[in-house]
Motif scaffolding. Structure first.
Motif, mmCIF file in Angstrom:
data_model
loop_
_atom_site.group_PDB
_atom_site.id
_atom_site.type_symbol
_atom_site.label_atom_id
_atom_site.label_comp_id
_atom_site.label_asym_id
_atom_site.label_seq_id
_atom_site.Cartn_x
_atom_site.Cartn_y
_atom_site.Cartn_z
ATOM 1 N N VAL A 245 25.898 11.486 1.306
ATOM 2 C CA VAL A 245 25.261 10.215 1.651
ATOM 3 C C VAL A 245 24.901 10.151 3.138
ATOM 4 O O VAL A 245 23.903 9.524 3.521
ATOM 5 C CB VAL A 245 26.156 9.015 1.256
ATOM 6 C CG1 VAL A 245 27.320 8.835 2.222
ATOM 7 C CG2 VAL A 245 25.342 7.726 1.191
ATOM 8 N N LEU A 246 25.690 10.804 3.989
ATOM 9 C CA LEU A 246 25.373 10.814 5.421
ATOM 10 C C LEU A 246 24.134 11.644 5.718
ATOM 11 O O LEU A 246 23.439 11.408 6.709
ATOM 12 C CB LEU A 246 26.561 11.361 6.220
ATOM 13 C CG LEU A 246 27.778 10.440 6.357
ATOM 14 C CD1 LEU A 246 28.891 11.147 7.134
ATOM 15 C CD2 LEU A 246 27.400 9.132 7.062
ATOM 16 N N GLY B 242 21.410 10.022 2.277
ATOM 17 C CA GLY B 242 21.522 8.648 1.821
ATOM 18 C C GLY B 242 20.373 7.748 2.237
ATOM 19 O O GLY B 242 19.636 8.030 3.196
ATOM 20 N N LYS B 243 20.230 6.658 1.504
ATOM 21 C CA LYS B 243 19.201 5.653 1.789
ATOM 22 C C LYS B 243 19.728 4.655 2.805
ATOM 23 O O LYS B 243 20.831 4.141 2.682
ATOM 24 C CB LYS B 243 18.812 4.935 0.500
ATOM 25 C CG LYS B 243 17.708 3.896 0.687
ATOM 26 C CD LYS B 243 17.242 3.355 -0.653
ATOM 27 C CE LYS B 243 18.291 2.507 -1.322
ATOM 28 N NZ LYS B 243 17.779 1.838 -2.550
ATOM 29 N N THR B 244 18.936 4.391 3.842
ATOM 30 C CA THR B 244 19.337 3.462 4.894
ATOM 31 C C THR B 244 18.877 2.049 4.562
ATOM 32 O O THR B 244 17.698 1.810 4.319
ATOM 33 C CB THR B 244 18.758 3.879 6.256
ATOM 34 O OG1 THR B 244 19.210 5.198 6.578
ATOM 35 C CG2 THR B 244 19.203 2.919 7.353
ATOM 36 N N ARG C 118 23.722 3.721 6.227
ATOM 37 C CA ARG C 118 23.408 4.738 5.223
ATOM 38 C C ARG C 118 24.603 4.863 4.284
ATOM 39 O O ARG C 118 25.490 5.684 4.473
ATOM 40 C CB ARG C 118 23.106 6.075 5.911
ATOM 41 C CG ARG C 118 22.652 7.157 4.980
ATOM 42 C CD ARG C 118 22.105 8.349 5.735
ATOM 43 N NE ARG C 118 20.852 8.034 6.413
ATOM 44 C CZ ARG C 118 20.118 8.925 7.078
ATOM 45 N NH1 ARG C 118 20.527 10.162 7.170
ATOM 46 N NH2 ARG C 118 18.989 8.567 7.666
ATOM 47 N N ARG C 119 24.609 4.041 3.242
ATOM 48 C CA ARG C 119 25.763 3.958 2.347
ATOM 49 C C ARG C 119 25.434 4.289 0.898
ATOM 50 O O ARG C 119 26.327 4.394 0.073
ATOM 51 C CB ARG C 119 26.358 2.546 2.389
ATOM 52 C CG ARG C 119 26.746 2.071 3.770
ATOM 53 C CD ARG C 119 27.198 0.618 3.735
ATOM 54 N NE ARG C 119 27.454 0.100 5.071
ATOM 55 C CZ ARG C 119 27.727 -1.181 5.345
ATOM 56 N NH1 ARG C 119 27.779 -2.052 4.347
ATOM 57 N NH2 ARG C 119 27.930 -1.570 6.599
ATOM 58 N N TRP C 120 24.180 4.450 0.555
ATOM 59 C CA TRP C 120 23.793 4.600 -0.837
ATOM 60 C C TRP C 120 22.990 5.870 -1.070
ATOM 61 O O TRP C 120 22.204 6.301 -0.233
ATOM 62 C CB TRP C 120 22.960 3.400 -1.288
ATOM 63 C CG TRP C 120 23.695 2.102 -1.201
ATOM 64 C CD1 TRP C 120 24.460 1.522 -2.177
ATOM 65 C CD2 TRP C 120 23.760 1.209 -0.075
ATOM 66 N NE1 TRP C 120 24.994 0.342 -1.737
ATOM 67 C CE2 TRP C 120 24.572 0.115 -0.445
ATOM 68 C CE3 TRP C 120 23.208 1.235 1.210
ATOM 69 C CZ2 TRP C 120 24.847 -0.937 0.413
ATOM 70 C CZ3 TRP C 120 23.483 0.190 2.075
ATOM 71 C CH2 TRP C 120 24.291 -0.881 1.673
ATOM 72 N N ASP D 168 21.501 2.805 -7.336
ATOM 73 C CA ASP D 168 21.930 3.253 -6.010
ATOM 74 C C ASP D 168 23.437 3.468 -6.039
ATOM 75 O O ASP D 168 24.207 2.522 -6.193
ATOM 76 C CB ASP D 168 21.574 2.214 -4.938
ATOM 77 C CG ASP D 168 20.076 2.157 -4.675
ATOM 78 O OD1 ASP D 168 19.387 3.161 -4.942
ATOM 79 O OD2 ASP D 168 19.591 1.114 -4.210
ATOM 80 N N GLN E 66 27.037 4.225 -4.495
ATOM 81 C CA GLN E 66 27.752 4.024 -3.245
ATOM 82 C C GLN E 66 29.028 4.869 -3.252
ATOM 83 O O GLN E 66 30.052 4.477 -3.812
ATOM 84 C CB GLN E 66 28.101 2.547 -3.041
ATOM 85 C CG GLN E 66 28.650 2.241 -1.658
ATOM 86 C CD GLN E 66 28.826 0.757 -1.398
ATOM 87 O OE1 GLN E 66 28.465 -0.074 -2.234
ATOM 88 N NE2 GLN E 66 29.367 0.410 -0.247
ATOM 89 N N GLU F 2 28.968 5.694 8.484
ATOM 90 C CA GLU F 2 27.781 5.255 7.735
ATOM 91 C C GLU F 2 26.927 4.199 8.437
ATOM 92 O O GLU F 2 25.681 4.280 8.262
ATOM 93 C CB GLU F 2 28.221 4.747 6.354
ATOM 94 C CG GLU F 2 28.784 5.860 5.477
ATOM 95 C CD GLU F 2 29.262 5.365 4.122
ATOM 96 O OE1 GLU F 2 29.649 6.177 3.286
ATOM 97 O OE2 GLU F 2 29.232 4.128 3.910
#
Length: 370
Positions: A93-94, A97-99, A104-106, A113, A115, A157
């Motif tokens: 995710v890092l 991941g989607k911001t 950026r947690r997802w 999405d 998590q 994140e």
């Protein structure tokens, strides 16, 4: 009556009235959450979230029942694998991941999405239960510290609330272990001394503002206290008995940002008032009571630590979410179990309740779940 197959095995008489009550409580909170979410997203572009949450709740119930009926030995053996997968997802995710809102947690996997920090929350309860039940004193302390180090990835994140939650789970289970108290006191003292350094050098600017806004919300109205001030205003509008369902002025005007997630308690409190809020808190208290009332009487140390871990998760979530809605605790983005909108969180909360019911079931005299 006995449910028995190659993969699942459990007898009905292993369930007590409180176990059935737990399932009823979860269903009741889910229904309350769905109704509250509907009142928040109606007549907005977010209406689809209402339907999605119904789907998450149905899947959550299925997962909860799966955990309850899964064999005890399988659950214990799954712990390390779930833990490893969750840590790998924290790394993924890092990178990919989607911001959203600067965090950026997802992981975007299409219609859903994911998590990873929520999965790690579940994994760390199982992993710590394994460690504290199989190892003792200094070795258990060292292994437990190592197991929660991936929380640093969550902090990056950034997600301060979830990082603090992992620390709280670890400390709660540590207190119940046989680790010498002198080490625990040392950890408390070191952590306390480290807080000023963390505040000035590790936290993001907006995180510091949220903490400062707790003490002087008016001064930080635009920067970090707007959500809290609006939330408190909406809650106050509900009074003792509430405005009535879908009759909340503040909720209908959508004056509270993120009211479908972080601040959904304000919508509930406005519509159902202080009385409704205490009833909701009572439902959460039932979950905690079910887990803690049997401490000392679980089948083995593993299940006792699982119960303590699950209870620590729910206690932290409810206390922090309600507290930040009332403006007495900093805003950290911690959701309210089964009330706040969220797919991964709903599935994980359901799995955790499943673990709690399982822990109670295998601890009955007629133990058939093996």
């Amino acid at each position: 009556m006995k449910y028995n197959s190659k993969f699942f095995k459990i007898r009905e008489n292993e369930f007590s009235l409180l176990d059935y009550l737990l399932i009823f409580v979860v269903l009741a909170i889910m229904i309350v959450g769905i109704l509250t979410l509907r009142s928040v997203v109606k007549d907005t572009p977010q209406q689809a979230r209402f339907t999605k949450q119904i789907v998450w709740n149905i899947l959550g119930i299925a997962i909860m029942l799966y955990v309850v009926f899964e064999k005890e030995t399988r659950i214990k053996s799954y712990a390390k694998y779930i833990y490893v997968i969750s840590v790998m997802l924290l790394v993924v995710v890092l990178i990919f991941g989607k911001t959203v809102y600067g965090a950026r947690r997802w992981i975007d996997i299409g219609a859903f999405d994911l998590q990873p920090s929520e999965i790690f929350k579940f994994a760390v309860v199982l992993m710590l239960a394994s460690i504290f039940s199989q190892h003792h004193k200094t070795k258990a302390l060292i292994l437990s510290i190592i197991s929660v180090l991936p929380a640093g990835l969550i902090f990056l994140e950034p997600d301060l609330g979830m990082t603090l939650l992992i620390g709280f789970i670890w400390f709660s289970m540590l207190l119940a272990s046989d680790v010498q108290k002198k080490y625990i006191f040392t950890i408390v003292g070191t952590t306390t001394a480290f807080i000023p350094f963390a505040f000035f050098f590790l936290l993001k600017d907006y995180q510091r503002v949220r903490i400062l806004a707790l003490f002087n919300p008016e001064e930080h109205f635009k920067e970090g206290a707007y959500n809290v001030i609006m939330s408190r205003s909406v809650i106050a509008n509900g009074g003792v008995f509430g405005t009535g369902y879908e009759l909340g002025t503040g909720t209908n005007m959508h004056i509270v940002p993120m009211q479908h997630t972080d601040f959904i308690f304000s919508a509930f409190a406005e519509q159902f008032g202080i009385v409704g809020s205490f009833i909701l808190l009572g439902l959460y208290a039932t979950i905690l009571l079910a887990g803690l009332i049997q401490v000392g009487r679980y089948k083995d140390d593993f299940w006792e630590f699982v119960a303590i871990g699950v209870c620590s998760v729910f206690a932290f979530h409810v206390f922090e979410n309600v507290g930040m809605n009332l403006g007495v605790l900093p805003v950290t983005g911690i959701p309210l179990p089964f009330i706040s909108y969220g797919g991964t969180s709903t599935l994980v909360f359901s799995a955790l309740v499943g673990l709690l019911i399982k822990a109670r079931a295998v601890s009955k005299k007629a133990r058939q779940v093996m």
